[in-house]
Design a protein around this motif. Structure first.
Motif, PDB file in Angstrom:
ATOM      1  N   CYS A  16      13.345  45.820  37.168  1.00  0.00           N
ATOM      2  CA  CYS A  16      14.656  45.197  37.060  1.00  0.00           C
ATOM      3  C   CYS A  16      15.678  46.076  37.774  1.00  0.00           C
ATOM      4  CB  CYS A  16      15.043  44.974  35.604  1.00  0.00           C
ATOM      5  SG  CYS A  16      15.534  46.455  34.713  1.00  0.00           S
ATOM      6  N   PRO A  17      16.789  45.521  38.185  1.00  0.00           N
ATOM      7  CA  PRO A  17      17.809  46.309  38.887  1.00  0.00           C
ATOM      8  C   PRO A  17      18.418  47.383  37.987  1.00  0.00           C
ATOM      9  CG  PRO A  17      18.177  43.935  39.123  1.00  0.00           C
ATOM     10  CD  PRO A  17      17.159  44.095  38.068  1.00  0.00           C
ATOM     11  N   ASN A  18      18.920  48.432  38.623  1.00  0.00           N
ATOM     12  CA  ASN A  18      19.702  49.417  37.871  1.00  0.00           C
ATOM     13  C   ASN A  18      21.176  49.377  38.280  1.00  0.00           C
ATOM     14  OD1 ASN A  18      19.744  50.731  40.341  1.00  0.00           O
ATOM     15  ND2 ASN A  18      18.364  52.388  39.709  1.00  0.00           N
ATOM     16  N   ALA A  19      21.522  48.397  39.120  1.00  0.00           N
ATOM     17  CA  ALA A  19      22.919  48.208  39.527  1.00  0.00           C
ATOM     18  C   ALA A  19      23.108  46.782  40.040  1.00  0.00           C
ATOM     19  CB  ALA A  19      23.317  49.212  40.605  1.00  0.00           C
ATOM     20  N   PHE A  20      24.354  46.302  39.939  1.00  0.00           N
ATOM     21  CA  PHE A  20      24.703  44.975  40.435  1.00  0.00           C
ATOM     22  C   PHE A  20      25.964  45.075  41.283  1.00  0.00           C
ATOM     23  CE2 PHE A  20      22.109  44.015  36.784  1.00  0.00           C
ATOM     24  CZ  PHE A  20      21.484  42.817  37.078  1.00  0.00           C
ATOM     25  N   PHE A  21      25.926  44.450  42.455  1.00  0.00           N
ATOM     26  CA  PHE A  21      27.141  44.178  43.210  1.00  0.00           C
ATOM     27  C   PHE A  21      27.375  42.688  43.097  1.00  0.00           C
ATOM     28  CE2 PHE A  21      28.941  42.986  47.524  1.00  0.00           C
ATOM     29  CZ  PHE A  21      30.253  43.184  47.119  1.00  0.00           C
ATOM     30  N   VAL A  22      28.516  42.294  42.538  1.00  0.00           N
ATOM     31  CA  VAL A  22      28.795  40.882  42.292  1.00  0.00           C
ATOM     32  C   VAL A  22      30.096  40.501  42.989  1.00  0.00           C
ATOM     33  CG1 VAL A  22      27.555  40.909  40.103  1.00  0.00           C
ATOM     34  CG2 VAL A  22      30.011  41.344  40.113  1.00  0.00           C
ATOM     35  N   ILE A  23      30.191  39.254  43.418  1.00  0.00           N
ATOM     36  CA  ILE A  23      31.314  38.863  44.270  1.00  0.00           C
ATOM     37  C   ILE A  23      32.504  38.319  43.481  1.00  0.00           C
ATOM     38  CG2 ILE A  23      29.965  38.544  46.361  1.00  0.00           C
ATOM     39  CD1 ILE A  23      31.039  35.628  44.112  1.00  0.00           C
ATOM     40  N   SER A  24      32.493  38.542  42.184  1.00  0.00           N
ATOM     41  CA  SER A  24      33.620  38.131  41.345  1.00  0.00           C
ATOM     42  C   SER A  24      33.633  39.005  40.100  1.00  0.00           C
ATOM     43  CB  SER A  24      33.488  36.660  40.957  1.00  0.00           C
ATOM     44  OG  SER A  24      34.388  36.335  39.918  1.00  0.00           O
ATOM     45  N   ARG A  35      25.243  54.201  32.242  1.00  0.00           N
ATOM     46  CA  ARG A  35      24.060  55.060  32.295  1.00  0.00           C
ATOM     47  C   ARG A  35      22.821  54.306  32.783  1.00  0.00           C
ATOM     48  NH1 ARG A  35      22.845  56.371  26.780  1.00  0.00           N
ATOM     49  NH2 ARG A  35      21.507  54.511  26.866  1.00  0.00           N
ATOM     50  N   ASP A  36      22.549  53.142  32.204  1.00  0.00           N
ATOM     51  CA  ASP A  36      21.361  52.378  32.582  1.00  0.00           C
ATOM     52  C   ASP A  36      21.644  51.376  33.708  1.00  0.00           C
ATOM     53  OD1 ASP A  36      19.869  53.599  30.466  1.00  0.00           O
ATOM     54  OD2 ASP A  36      20.868  52.233  29.065  1.00  0.00           O
ATOM     55  N   ILE A  37      22.787  50.751  33.630  1.00  0.00           N
ATOM     56  CA  ILE A  37      23.173  49.723  34.606  1.00  0.00           C
ATOM     57  C   ILE A  37      24.589  50.014  35.098  1.00  0.00           C
ATOM     58  CG2 ILE A  37      23.614  47.261  35.007  1.00  0.00           C
ATOM     59  CD1 ILE A  37      20.719  47.742  34.485  1.00  0.00           C
ATOM     60  N   MET A  38      24.784  49.966  36.407  1.00  0.00           N
ATOM     61  CA  MET A  38      26.126  50.035  36.974  1.00  0.00           C
ATOM     62  C   MET A  38      26.471  48.672  37.569  1.00  0.00           C
ATOM     63  SD  MET A  38      26.529  53.723  38.876  1.00  0.00           S
ATOM     64  CE  MET A  38      26.477  55.255  37.948  1.00  0.00           C
ATOM     65  N   VAL A  39      27.767  48.367  37.598  1.00  0.00           N
ATOM     66  CA  VAL A  39      28.198  47.096  38.191  1.00  0.00           C
ATOM     67  C   VAL A  39      29.526  47.288  38.913  1.00  0.00           C
ATOM     68  CG1 VAL A  39      29.276  46.338  36.020  1.00  0.00           C
ATOM     69  CG2 VAL A  39      28.702  44.659  37.777  1.00  0.00           C
ATOM     70  N   VAL A  40      29.586  46.694  40.122  1.00  0.00           N
ATOM     71  CA  VAL A  40      30.829  46.645  40.905  1.00  0.00           C
ATOM     72  C   VAL A  40      31.192  45.180  41.094  1.00  0.00           C
ATOM     73  CG1 VAL A  40      31.935  47.118  43.121  1.00  0.00           C
ATOM     74  CG2 VAL A  40      30.389  48.816  42.110  1.00  0.00           C
ATOM     75  N   GLY A  41      32.414  44.837  40.716  1.00  0.00           N
ATOM     76  CA  GLY A  41      32.897  43.470  40.862  1.00  0.00           C
ATOM     77  C   GLY A  41      33.731  43.293  42.121  1.00  0.00           C
ATOM     78  N   PHE A  42      34.476  42.187  42.157  1.00  0.00           N
ATOM     79  CA  PHE A  42      35.289  41.888  43.338  1.00  0.00           C
ATOM     80  C   PHE A  42      36.519  41.103  42.896  1.00  0.00           C
ATOM     81  CE2 PHE A  42      36.402  41.062  47.625  1.00  0.00           C
ATOM     82  CZ  PHE A  42      35.539  41.772  48.455  1.00  0.00           C
ATOM     83  N   ASP A  43      37.672  41.455  43.444  1.00  0.00           N
ATOM     84  CA  ASP A  43      38.964  40.769  43.300  1.00  0.00           C
ATOM     85  C   ASP A  43      39.997  41.577  42.523  1.00  0.00           C
ATOM     86  OD1 ASP A  43      38.138  38.581  44.767  1.00  0.00           O
ATOM     87  OD2 ASP A  43      37.574  37.410  42.987  1.00  0.00           O
ATOM     88  N   ASN A  44      39.547  42.369  41.518  1.00  0.00           N
ATOM     89  CA  ASN A  44      40.486  43.128  40.686  1.00  0.00           C
ATOM     90  C   ASN A  44      41.468  42.198  39.985  1.00  0.00           C
ATOM     91  OD1 ASN A  44      41.543  45.499  39.527  1.00  0.00           O
ATOM     92  ND2 ASN A  44      43.075  45.722  41.137  1.00  0.00           N
ATOM     93  N   ILE A  45      40.944  41.121  39.380  1.00  0.00           N
ATOM     94  CA  ILE A  45      41.807  40.243  38.591  1.00  0.00           C
ATOM     95  C   ILE A  45      42.161  40.953  37.285  1.00  0.00           C
ATOM     96  CG2 ILE A  45      40.952  38.115  39.636  1.00  0.00           C
ATOM     97  CD1 ILE A  45      39.124  37.708  37.316  1.00  0.00           C
ATOM     98  N   ALA A  46      43.151  40.434  36.566  1.00  0.00           N
ATOM     99  CA  ALA A  46      43.785  41.171  35.473  1.00  0.00           C
ATOM    100  C   ALA A  46      42.797  41.664  34.410  1.00  0.00           C
ATOM    101  CB  ALA A  46      44.860  40.294  34.837  1.00  0.00           C
TER     102      ALA A  46
END
Length: 332
Positions: free
Chosen positions: A237-245, A265-276
């Motif tokens: 399974c992934p240990n990180a996600f890049f998501v477009i929202s 620690r186990d999963i990192m995630v980067v989102g997109f848009d910087n909404i409130a």
């Protein structure tokens, strides 16, 4: 039934680009006299009925901002930016929520005529033939989404570069099993952000399973949650996600808790848009900050300039993005 003559037909007959034909029709002062004659001869040969565009009348004070849908929180800031600009210059901003396509274009054109619209802001990537029909009634600008093959102005960001920045950051955090949760490929941003993501993996010679690249039909929390749960329940399974929202990033946080996985620690995630709400989740979301207010504001500013100075053809405006580091990738 007699075939309708299009700008593309005229451009082929005259041996010039479709953009040149459009300028002859709308802004012939920008075109050499011999080219104007060449295009007019092609029109005549094809039986194209040409009517010079009507000048903008002082009574035109309405700008139409068209959205494909309203549920995506990202659009709220775009609307706010456009509205601030419109009101500052004496225009009313009318929000129209309609996916423009061959089936709906006539209804949208009727709206432009009935409101005597001074101009149009489009937050969708439309076919050139649809753009031509809209431009025949009022000046237009493309905001965020745009047709890169059509000669119409736009305000946007570098989606490829932004996705590369986010992916490189996750790799710098020691994560090389990264999944992409994407939107529908009908959107320009989805194709380009995936391109940036894959560019980085290719440069770094990193392989990921094909099913780790997920394209969802809309920006929908529950759809994304199901997709992320399936990935977290797989082996490997992934240990990180890049998501477009950022909405998708919130689903990763929720799904990680279901499987007792710690973020970051186990999963990192980067989102997109910087909404409130991206700074209000627990943990808060690391995200690519897209200047959505500025996109809406600048689009309206440029459109109003086009309304008042129709002979000026504005250049595309590409705004910068910034990576905002928060708790979903860094235990601050």
């Amino acid at each position: 039934m007699k075939k309708k003559i299009t700008i593309s037909d005229i451009s082929r007959k005259a041996g010039v680009s479709a953009a040149t034909v459009s300028r002859v029709i709308n802004h012939r002062a920008l075109v050499k006299p011999e080219t104007v004659q060449q295009v007019e001869e092609a029109m005549s040969a094809l039986g194209y009925a040409y009517e010079a565009p009507k000048p903008v009348e002082p009574s035109q004070h309405t700008i139409i901002l068209n959205l494909p849908e309203i549920s995506n929180a990202f659009y709220q800031s775009v609307i706010q930016g456009a509205n601030v600009s419109a009101q500052a210059q004496g225009y009313d901003l009318l929000i129209n929520v309609t996916p423009i396509n061959r089936n709906t274009i006539q209804s949208f054109l009727n709206l432009l005529k009935s409101t005597n619209a001074a101009g149009v802001i489009l937050v969708s990537c439309l076919q050139e033939s649809l753009l031509e029909q809209i431009r025949a009634i009022a000046p237009l600008i493309q905001c965020c989404e745009y047709n890169e093959h059509a000669d119409y102005p736009y305000v946007t960001i570098d989606d490829v570069g932004a996705a590369e920045m986010a992916t490189e950051y996750l790799l710098s955090c020691g994560r090389n099993k990264i999944s992409l949760i994407n939107g529908p490929y009908s959107f320009n941003y989805a194709r380009k952000r995936q391109e940036g993501f894959l560019n980085v993996l290719e440069r770094r010679d990193i392989f990921i399973p094909q099913n780790w690249i997920v394209s969802l039909p809309e920006i929908n929390y529950e759809m994304a949650y199901s997709a992320v749960c399936r990935l977290l329940n797989s082996d490997p399974c992934p240990n990180a996600f890049f998501v477009i929202s950022d909405i998708f990033a919130a689903t990763v946080i929720r799904a990680a808790k279901k499987y007792n996985l710690n973020i970051p620690r186990d999963i990192m995630v980067v989102g997109f848009d910087n909404i409130a709400f991206s700074m209000l989740t627990s943990p808060s979301i690391t995200t690519v900050s897209q200047p959505s207010f500025q996109e809406g504001y600048s689009s309206c500013e440029i459109l109003i300039e086009m309304i008042h100075t129709p002979n000026v053809v504005p250049k595309p405006l590409v705004l910068g993005t910034e990576l905002i580091i928060r708790e979903s990738t860094s235990a601050l």
